[in-house]
Design a protein around this motif. Structure first.
Motif, PDB file in Angstrom:
ATOM      1  N   SER A  11     -31.417  -0.704  -7.335  1.00 59.17           N
ATOM      2  CA  SER A  11     -31.863  -1.579  -8.420  1.00 59.17           C
ATOM      3  C   SER A  11     -32.325  -0.716  -9.591  1.00 59.17           C
ATOM      4  O   SER A  11     -32.531   0.491  -9.446  1.00 59.17           O
ATOM      5  N   ASP A  13     -35.152  -0.470 -10.786  1.00 57.81           N
ATOM      6  CA  ASP A  13     -36.437   0.159 -10.481  1.00 57.81           C
ATOM      7  C   ASP A  13     -36.403   1.036  -9.228  1.00 57.81           C
ATOM      8  O   ASP A  13     -37.437   1.391  -8.683  1.00 57.81           O
ATOM      9  N   THR A 146     -26.005   1.260 -10.076  1.00 58.48           N
ATOM     10  CA  THR A 146     -27.233   0.604 -10.483  1.00 58.48           C
ATOM     11  C   THR A 146     -26.970  -0.864 -10.788  1.00 58.48           C
ATOM     12  O   THR A 146     -26.137  -1.196 -11.628  1.00 58.48           O
ATOM     13  N   VAL A 150     -34.537  -5.898 -11.412  1.00 57.38           N
ATOM     14  CA  VAL A 150     -35.808  -5.271 -11.097  1.00 57.38           C
ATOM     15  C   VAL A 150     -36.295  -6.013  -9.863  1.00 57.38           C
ATOM     16  O   VAL A 150     -36.523  -7.218  -9.904  1.00 57.38           O
ATOM     17  N   GLY A 152     -38.923  -4.861  -7.645  1.00 58.08           N
ATOM     18  CA  GLY A 152     -40.372  -4.821  -7.554  1.00 58.08           C
ATOM     19  C   GLY A 152     -40.924  -4.287  -6.251  1.00 58.08           C
ATOM     20  O   GLY A 152     -41.987  -3.692  -6.231  1.00 58.08           O
ATOM     21  N   ARG A 156     -37.538   2.779  -1.635  1.00 59.65           N
ATOM     22  CA  ARG A 156     -36.933   3.471  -2.771  1.00 59.65           C
ATOM     23  C   ARG A 156     -36.205   4.718  -2.286  1.00 59.65           C
ATOM     24  O   ARG A 156     -36.585   5.331  -1.301  1.00 59.65           O
TER      25      ARG A 156
END
Length: 187
Positions: A11, A13, A146, A150, A152, A156
């Motif tokens: 994503s 983020d 990508t 977003v 959240g 990661r």
């Protein structure tokens, strides 16, 4: 000598995995048809260029559960014929053709693969394994598709690190109408 290529969907983020809660996940279902077709072509082309696949146990189990060992079509056929190396004990290699379970310390096993195979070894998913290979300086290229979301929360690709790892942008291009492929190599 092989090159280790990490290929991840991420994503904006930086989230690569959201767990079992699809309220935030299933990005593929949320993109348009043109993006899905372009993404599928990108993945198929990447598989055609690979000499082998490298997977963590959870990603291997996901592929098996999704029926990839018996799917038809060009991409599924290519993945079936590729040698697959899984890092994790307890994996049944007989569930998907050409699968080998790696043993011993991860960095040592993958370093041996790099010496023994010519071409690209592509790592799909497998966030924890990707982080371990990055920390061991075994990664030759990052390909990050990508998604325009977003999220959240979630796992990661880049968590805490013991050192700054400079990267060089090798390529950036739009995939479909809303995805972006970012390709990085160690600087």
């Amino acid at each position: 000598m092989a090159r280790i290529v990490i290929s991840e969907n991420v994503s904006v983020d930086g989230v690569v995995e959201v767990g079992d809660g699809f309220d935030r996940g299933d990005w593929y279902a949320r993109i348009g048809v043109a993006d899905r077709e372009a993404w599928a072509k990108l993945e198929y082309d990447e598989a055609l260029g690979a000499a082998a696949l490298l997977l963590g146990r959870r990603t291997y189990e996901w592929f098996v559960a999704q029926g990839w060992p018996s799917r038809s079509g060009g991409w599924a056929d290519r993945l079936r014929e590729l040698p697959k190396y899984v890092v994790a004990g307890g994996t049944d290699p007989d569930r998907w053709a050409n699968t080998t379970v790696l043993t011993g310390p991860v960095a040592d096993a993958v370093a041996a693969l790099k010496r023994d195979i010519a071409g690209e070894i592509v790592l799909y998913g497998s966030g924890r394994l990707a982080r371990a290979l990055l920390a061991a300086d075994l990664v030759d290229e990052l390909r990050l598709v990508t998604y325009p979301f977003v999220v959240g929360a979630g796992e990661r690709l880049f968590g805490g690190t013991d050192a700054v790892r400079p990267l060089c942008l090798a390529e950036s291009r739009t995939v479909g109408e809303g995805l972006v492929l970012l390709t990085y190599r160690p600087a």
